[in-house]
Enzyme design. Structure first.
Site, mmCIF file in Angstrom:
data_model
loop_
_atom_site.group_PDB
_atom_site.id
_atom_site.type_symbol
_atom_site.label_atom_id
_atom_site.label_comp_id
_atom_site.label_asym_id
_atom_site.label_seq_id
_atom_site.Cartn_x
_atom_site.Cartn_y
_atom_site.Cartn_z
ATOM 1 N N PHE A 1 3.272 -0.016 2.209
ATOM 2 C CA PHE A 1 1.805 -0.584 2.292
ATOM 3 C C PHE A 1 1.170 0.250 1.117
ATOM 4 C CE2 PHE A 1 -2.639 -0.482 3.193
ATOM 5 C CZ PHE A 1 -2.977 -1.551 3.484
ATOM 6 N N ASP B 1 2.633 6.864 -4.221
ATOM 7 C CA ASP B 1 1.549 6.563 -3.456
ATOM 8 C C ASP B 1 1.159 7.669 -2.436
ATOM 9 O OD1 ASP B 1 -0.597 5.768 -1.799
ATOM 10 O OD2 ASP B 1 0.078 3.655 -1.954
ATOM 11 N N LYS C 1 -8.453 7.807 -0.303
ATOM 12 C CA LYS C 1 -8.693 8.181 1.147
ATOM 13 C C LYS C 1 -9.461 9.443 1.113
ATOM 14 C CE LYS C 1 -6.351 4.803 3.598
ATOM 15 N NZ LYS C 1 -4.975 4.127 3.626
HETATM 16 C C1 LIG Z 1 -4.898 2.985 2.735
HETATM 17 C C2 LIG Z 1 -3.875 2.855 1.739
HETATM 18 C C3 LIG Z 1 -3.983 2.189 0.594
HETATM 19 C C4 LIG Z 1 -5.085 1.364 0.241
HETATM 20 O O1 LIG Z 1 -6.129 1.892 0.201
HETATM 21 P P1 LIG Z 1 -7.427 1.056 0.402
HETATM 22 O O2 LIG Z 1 -8.671 2.061 0.090
HETATM 23 O O3 LIG Z 1 -7.746 0.573 1.682
HETATM 24 O O4 LIG Z 1 -7.591 0.007 -0.628
HETATM 25 C C5 LIG Z 1 -2.747 2.213 -0.133
HETATM 26 N N1 LIG Z 1 -1.638 2.829 -0.005
HETATM 27 C C6 LIG Z 1 -1.629 3.659 1.118
HETATM 28 C C7 LIG Z 1 -0.360 4.549 1.060
HETATM 29 C C8 LIG Z 1 -2.543 3.553 2.090
HETATM 30 O O5 LIG Z 1 -2.400 4.263 3.230
#
Ligand SMILES: *Cc1c(COP(=O)(O)O)cnc(C)c1O
Length: 398
Positions: free
Chosen positions: A139, A224, A253
């Site tokens: 994700f 990520d 985040k």
């Molecule tokens: C939440 C998340 C995203 C996307 O972040 P947004 O602020 O919702 O665009 C990308 N990678 C990971 C691992 C995430 O948990």
């Protein structure tokens, strides 16, 4: 004031139906606690997918927000502002990278990393059609390019045509990744622990093996850590668990301190210097309001020892969860305060458990049907974990 029922009906009427939230309407938050329209209090066990590592409305971060709001909030990058530099300096210091490019949402920072890797391969290797290897069940966000390498059919169905240049390896399996490497491969991109996939922890040594693979083929390792970063797994960043460093780090985040969207891509000069004026940008990225908030949010991790707390309390919480006697539990896994409890399919899906936990005063969210995710704010105390655990035990033991 509208009732819970009226508020949900209003949202059904005027909003897109792209989410299916639990039927609770929150109006206040403080620390680990949130309050609904009827005045009922809950522990926030999701923490907005790890955006609230500092808890709701952390007083130091709210003060920084208010102070900055009284000075200057948005400048665009057409001009300098007096907040961004210090914020990025702190971000580089905690992560060990030399340079940072600020954006707003996670998906934008992931897109920035993809663009950086492509430009790097173009400038350093003369490649115009480079490929990035990603992992199954990843994700990384919701833009068209990012869903182009999703393995989740629902995220893609009807949204094509997709961006080319991506391949999918099996997560946790280094052999399947190496099998995909060709002359065109420019980078691999993955999560150190997959959050949305259901808190999937890869085998020990996996990240190290990915690092070695990237060194062997001279390709970039992009991690990520939007969800795993900033103390969530008991280290500042999850890559520290294996003593390695990626070439490119993507964060978001919790960097926004639970009040404002702030994200960034980090690397050393080798990669970051591929960007020249005009190559890439964001109107709001690096704005002084977000920078002041993120800057204070970064201070608070050290001031309040949140990373160490996550490690200790995560171990404690996981230990308690493992004492639950229920044949419904398939597995309990995680690191630090990033914990998943998977329910066996023959005992149904996780959603009804989340509904019962909500009645008991705990807000949790199921991921991938079978897993309940426990990722509370890192400011939670041992007593509060004990309180929450008793509710969890009762609901799971039934
Ligand atoms: C939440 C998340 C995203 C996307 O972040 P947004 O602020 O919702 O665009 C990308 N990678 C990971 C691992 C995430 O948990």
């Amino acid at each position: 004031m509208r009732s819970t029922r009226q508020e949900i009906a209003l949202v059904d009427e005027v909003s897109a139906a792209n989410y299916k939230p639990l039927p609770v309407v929150l109006s206040h938050g403080e620390g680990i606690w949130v309050t609904d329209l009827e005045g009922k209090r809950y522990i926030d066990m999701l923490a907005s997918y790890s955006s609230l590592n500092h808890g709701h409305r952390h007083p130091k971060i709210i003060k920084a927000l208010k102070d900055q709001a009284d000075r200057i909030t948005i400048t665009s990058r057409a001009f300098h502002n007096d907040q961004m530099g210090e914020c990025l300096q702190k971000l580089c210091a905690v992560s060990g990278f030399k340079k940072s490019l600020p954006m707003n949402t996670g998906a934008e920072a992931v897109e920035t990393a993809v663009k950086a890797a492509r430009k790097w391969a173009y400038l350093k290797k003369g490649l115009l059609d480079g490929e990035i290897i990603c992992c199954s069940d990843n994700f990384h966000g919701r833009t068209v390019t990012i869903i182009s390498f999703s393995s989740e059919p629902q995220y893609r169905e009807g949204f094509g045509p997709f961006t080319p240049g991506f391949k999918l390896a099996k997560y946790g399996d280094i052999k399947s990744m190496e099998a995909l490497v060709t002359d065109k491969t420019i980078a691999v991109m993955l999560e150190p622990i997959q959050g949305e996939a259901g808190v999937i922890v890869p085998p020990a040594g996996y990240l190290k093996a990915v690092r070695e693979l990237c060194d062997k083929y001279k390709i970039l390792m992009i991690l990520d850590e939007i969800q795993t970063g900033f103390g969530r797994t008991g280290k500042m960043f999850a890559f520290e668990h294996e003593g390695i460093r990626p070439d490119v780090l993507v964060v978001g985040k919790a960097l926004g301190g639970g009040v404002y969207p702030v994200s960034a891509m980090l690397s050393d000069e080798d990669v970051m210097d591929v960007f020249r004026p005009g190559d890439h940008g964001s109107t709001f990225g690096g704005n002084p309001l977000g920078a002041a908030v993120a800057s204070r949010a970064l201070d608070v991790f050290a001031e309040e020892n949140l990373v160490e707390k996550s490690r200790e309390l995560g171990e404690y919480f996981m230990g308690l969860l493992r004492t639950i006697k229920s044949p419904a539990i398939k597995e309990i896994r995680g690191k630090g305060l990033m914990i998943g409890l998977e329910i066996k399919p023959e005992y149904g899906v996780a959603r009804p458990y989340c509904e019962k936990l909500m009645e008991a005063g705990l807000l949790c969210k199921e991921t991938h049907a079978q897993t309940i995710r426990f990722t509370p704010p890192l400011v939670i105390t041992k007593d509060e974990i004990d309180w929450a655990f008793e509710k969890i035990r009762k609901v799971i033991e039934g």
